[in-house]
Design a protein around this motif. Structure first.
Motif, PDB file in Angstrom:
ATOM      1  N   LYS A  77      -8.831 -16.147   9.281  1.00 52.76           N
ATOM      2  CA  LYS A  77      -8.847 -15.243  10.434  1.00 52.76           C
ATOM      3  C   LYS A  77      -9.018 -13.795  10.005  1.00 52.76           C
ATOM      4  CE  LYS A  77      -5.960 -18.290  13.258  1.00 52.76           C
ATOM      5  NZ  LYS A  77      -4.630 -18.453  13.932  1.00 52.76           N
ATOM      6  N   ARG A  78      -9.282 -13.589   8.716  1.00 52.87           N
ATOM      7  CA  ARG A  78      -9.579 -12.300   8.097  1.00 52.87           C
ATOM      8  C   ARG A  78      -8.347 -11.426   7.873  1.00 52.87           C
ATOM      9  NH1 ARG A  78     -15.262 -11.770   8.276  1.00 52.87           N
ATOM     10  NH2 ARG A  78     -14.944 -10.116   6.719  1.00 52.87           N
ATOM     11  N   GLU A  79      -7.161 -12.046   7.895  1.00 55.66           N
ATOM     12  CA  GLU A  79      -5.970 -11.280   7.541  1.00 55.66           C
ATOM     13  C   GLU A  79      -6.042 -10.929   6.058  1.00 55.66           C
ATOM     14  OE1 GLU A  79      -1.062 -11.566   7.640  1.00 55.66           O
ATOM     15  OE2 GLU A  79      -2.283 -13.170   8.520  1.00 55.66           O
ATOM     16  N   PRO A  80      -5.775  -9.675   5.688  1.00 59.45           N
ATOM     17  CA  PRO A  80      -5.869  -9.280   4.273  1.00 59.45           C
ATOM     18  C   PRO A  80      -4.898 -10.063   3.386  1.00 59.45           C
ATOM     19  CG  PRO A  80      -5.764  -7.350   5.698  1.00 59.45           C
ATOM     20  CD  PRO A  80      -5.461  -8.529   6.562  1.00 59.45           C
ATOM     21  N   ILE A  81      -5.336 -10.362   2.193  1.00 60.54           N
ATOM     22  CA  ILE A  81      -4.489 -11.095   1.264  1.00 60.54           C
ATOM     23  C   ILE A  81      -3.197 -10.341   0.984  1.00 60.54           C
ATOM     24  CG2 ILE A  81      -4.304 -11.829  -1.158  1.00 60.54           C
ATOM     25  CD1 ILE A  81      -7.143 -12.770  -1.029  1.00 60.54           C
ATOM     26  N   ALA A  82      -3.273  -9.023   0.893  1.00 61.03           N
ATOM     27  CA  ALA A  82      -2.072  -8.243   0.592  1.00 61.03           C
ATOM     28  C   ALA A  82      -0.990  -8.440   1.648  1.00 61.03           C
ATOM     29  CB  ALA A  82      -2.422  -6.766   0.474  1.00 61.03           C
ATOM     30  N   TYR A  83      -1.394  -8.573   2.916  1.00 62.25           N
ATOM     31  CA  TYR A  83      -0.399  -8.812   3.965  1.00 62.25           C
ATOM     32  C   TYR A  83       0.110 -10.254   3.927  1.00 62.25           C
ATOM     33  CZ  TYR A  83      -1.673  -4.333   6.135  1.00 62.25           C
ATOM     34  OH  TYR A  83      -1.890  -3.002   6.401  1.00 62.25           O
ATOM     35  N   ILE A  84      -0.742 -11.172   3.519  1.00 59.56           N
ATOM     36  CA  ILE A  84      -0.328 -12.574   3.431  1.00 59.56           C
ATOM     37  C   ILE A  84       0.694 -12.766   2.309  1.00 59.56           C
ATOM     38  CG2 ILE A  84      -1.103 -14.931   2.978  1.00 59.56           C
ATOM     39  CD1 ILE A  84      -3.815 -14.154   4.197  1.00 59.56           C
ATOM     40  N   THR A  85       0.404 -12.162   1.162  1.00 62.41           N
ATOM     41  CA  THR A  85       1.314 -12.306   0.023  1.00 62.41           C
ATOM     42  C   THR A  85       2.448 -11.289   0.051  1.00 62.41           C
ATOM     43  OG1 THR A  85       0.019 -10.816  -1.395  1.00 62.41           O
ATOM     44  CG2 THR A  85      -0.574 -13.158  -1.406  1.00 62.41           C
ATOM     45  N   GLY A  86       2.246 -10.207   0.814  1.00 63.11           N
ATOM     46  CA  GLY A  86       3.265  -9.166   0.893  1.00 63.11           C
ATOM     47  C   GLY A  86       3.291  -8.235  -0.303  1.00 63.11           C
ATOM     48  N   GLU A  87       2.206  -8.212  -1.083  1.00 64.09           N
ATOM     49  CA  GLU A  87       2.210  -7.399  -2.300  1.00 64.09           C
ATOM     50  C   GLU A  87       0.805  -6.945  -2.652  1.00 64.09           C
ATOM     51  OE1 GLU A  87       5.120  -8.212  -5.530  1.00 64.09           O
ATOM     52  OE2 GLU A  87       3.305  -8.693  -6.688  1.00 64.09           O
ATOM     53  N   LYS A  88       0.742  -5.742  -3.245  1.00 66.44           N
ATOM     54  CA  LYS A  88      -0.525  -5.195  -3.737  1.00 66.44           C
ATOM     55  C   LYS A  88      -0.245  -4.356  -4.970  1.00 66.44           C
ATOM     56  CE  LYS A  88      -4.948  -4.036  -3.504  1.00 66.44           C
ATOM     57  NZ  LYS A  88      -6.041  -5.017  -3.653  1.00 66.44           N
ATOM     58  N   GLU A  89      -1.084  -4.481  -5.973  1.00 69.96           N
ATOM     59  CA  GLU A  89      -0.904  -3.677  -7.184  1.00 69.96           C
ATOM     60  C   GLU A  89      -1.617  -2.344  -7.045  1.00 69.96           C
ATOM     61  OE1 GLU A  89      -2.546  -4.159 -11.572  1.00 69.96           O
ATOM     62  OE2 GLU A  89      -0.808  -5.477 -11.245  1.00 69.96           O
ATOM     63  N   PHE A  90      -0.945  -1.281  -7.507  1.00 67.05           N
ATOM     64  CA  PHE A  90      -1.547   0.057  -7.519  1.00 67.05           C
ATOM     65  C   PHE A  90      -0.977   0.798  -8.723  1.00 67.05           C
ATOM     66  CE2 PHE A  90      -1.698   4.573  -6.474  1.00 67.05           C
ATOM     67  CZ  PHE A  90      -2.988   4.717  -5.980  1.00 67.05           C
ATOM     68  N   TRP A  91      -1.858   1.406  -9.495  1.00 63.56           N
ATOM     69  CA  TRP A  91      -1.447   2.149 -10.695  1.00 63.56           C
ATOM     70  C   TRP A  91      -0.619   1.238 -11.608  1.00 63.56           C
ATOM     71  CZ3 TRP A  91      -3.885   6.542 -11.650  1.00 63.56           C
ATOM     72  CH2 TRP A  91      -3.444   7.347 -12.704  1.00 63.56           C
ATOM     73  N   SER A  92      -1.030  -0.021 -11.696  1.00 62.73           N
ATOM     74  CA  SER A  92      -0.367  -1.049 -12.513  1.00 62.73           C
ATOM     75  C   SER A  92       1.052  -1.358 -12.067  1.00 62.73           C
ATOM     76  CB  SER A  92      -0.357  -0.635 -14.000  1.00 62.73           C
ATOM     77  OG  SER A  92      -1.678  -0.483 -14.483  1.00 62.73           O
ATOM     78  N   MET A  93       1.379  -1.012 -10.820  1.00 66.76           N
ATOM     79  CA  MET A  93       2.698  -1.318 -10.274  1.00 66.76           C
ATOM     80  C   MET A  93       2.554  -2.286  -9.105  1.00 66.76           C
ATOM     81  SD  MET A  93       4.771   2.299 -10.154  1.00 66.76           S
ATOM     82  CE  MET A  93       3.613   3.006  -8.983  1.00 66.76           C
ATOM     83  N   PRO A  94       3.269  -3.398  -9.110  1.00 70.02           N
ATOM     84  CA  PRO A  94       3.274  -4.263  -7.925  1.00 70.02           C
ATOM     85  C   PRO A  94       4.098  -3.618  -6.821  1.00 70.02           C
ATOM     86  CG  PRO A  94       4.792  -5.112  -9.584  1.00 70.02           C
ATOM     87  CD  PRO A  94       4.095  -3.945 -10.212  1.00 70.02           C
TER      88      PRO A  94
END
Length: 303
Positions: A77-94
């Motif tokens: 349904k095109r929900e972003p993976i980051a919202y599905i998993t509840g996590e996104k990496e940025f600047w090597s930080m989860p």
């Protein structure tokens, strides 16, 4: 995909599921179908992505298959993976993310790099700098700076209490409880005065309102519109911050903003019109597009 295999059918192993899901995502025009399948399956099984290939022939239980199927439906349904998993990496930080916050983008690391270039190392003996991020969202930017330059004083605001809850959770997770978070709409909470800031930075909304429905479904259906909508010309928030920041910036202090790929000239014009900055510079991202503007408050130093 059935939970239980029929007599004579091979079980659903990790590798078989990855192949089937990749094909399914391709047929539904999902970006990066293989990586998407790996991320979701690893999340469903509570494994690292590399473990999927170590255990490629491991069959899934009925419960594991049901959990994975639910994730596939959400992504379909095109929900972003980051919202599905509840996590996104940025600047090597989860980082934890939720629909209350914008998903951190790789290009925003250009903003962090620009800030680090003007923020001294703790080892130079200079006084501690006061750093403010406006519209912190998940806290990705301020946490990145605090991780690299831990000796300074950090503040971050957002008008969304839900967003601030996410940012505070990320700060605790990464041992940055010293960051002071507060609720406010841009500079509203700072009208009472207080010491000026040496560095103010923000990734404000800068997309033209009419363009938002034309963005990918992952963005316009799921991400917070308030974090995207820059008004009719996309410059409302940028204009407001540029013109109001001087009242909160120390003399010689720096304002750094993320901007749209085609907004460099307009932002420079806004800055010149304010008459409060002696230096305005636009920097490009790794794709060669305008991405960050740096503005130095005050009069040009002599010489």
């Amino acid at each position: 995909m059935q939970n239980q295999t029929k007599n004579g059918e091979a079980p659903w192993t990790i590798l078989k599921l990855l192949r089937w899901t990749t094909s399914y995502f391709k047929s539904h025009d999902i970006d990066n179908p293989r990586a998407s399948a790996e991320l979701l399956l690893a999340h469903a099984l509570k494994l690292e992505r590399i473990d999927l290939y170590v255990r490629y022939d491991q069959p899934l239980s009925g419960g594991e298959l049901s959990r994975f199927k639910a994730l596939i439906k959400r992504r379909g349904k095109r929900e972003p993976i980051a919202y599905i998993t509840g996590e996104k990496e940025f600047w090597s930080m989860p980082l934890k993310v939720s629909p209350a916050v914008l998903i951190p983008r790789p290009e925003t690391e250009c903003l962090v790099e620009a800030a680090l270039a003007v923020l001294p190392d703790d080892s130079d003996g200079d006084r501690k700098k006061r750093v403010l991020e406006l519209g912190t969202g998940s806290g990705a930017i301020i946490l990145s700076l605090a991780s690299e330059r831990p000796g300074h004083r950090y503040f971050a605001s957002d008008r969304s209490l839900s967003a601030l809850a996410v940012a505070r959770e990320n700060a605790v997770r990464h041992g940055a409880e010293a960051i002071r978070f507060f609720c406010g709409d841009w500079f509203e909470a700072l009208k009472g005065g207080g010491p000026p800031f040496d560095l103010i930075l923000s990734n404000p909304p800068y997309i033209e309102a009419a363009e938002i429905p034309r963005l990918q479904p992952e963005i316009h259906r799921y991400e917070p519109v308030a974090a995207l909508d820059g008004g009719t010309d996309g410059l409302d928030a940028l204009r407001h911050i540029i013109c109001h920041a001087p009242a909160c910036l120390a003399d010689g202090g720096t304002l750094i903003l993320e901007i749209g790929y085609d907004q460099g000239d307009a932002v420079q014009s806004i800055a010149r019109g304010c008459g409060a900055y002696y230096q305005v510079a636009v920097r490009k991202d790794y794709s060669g597009h305008d991405r960050v503007v740096l503005l130095r408050r005050g009069q040009a130093p002599d010489g």
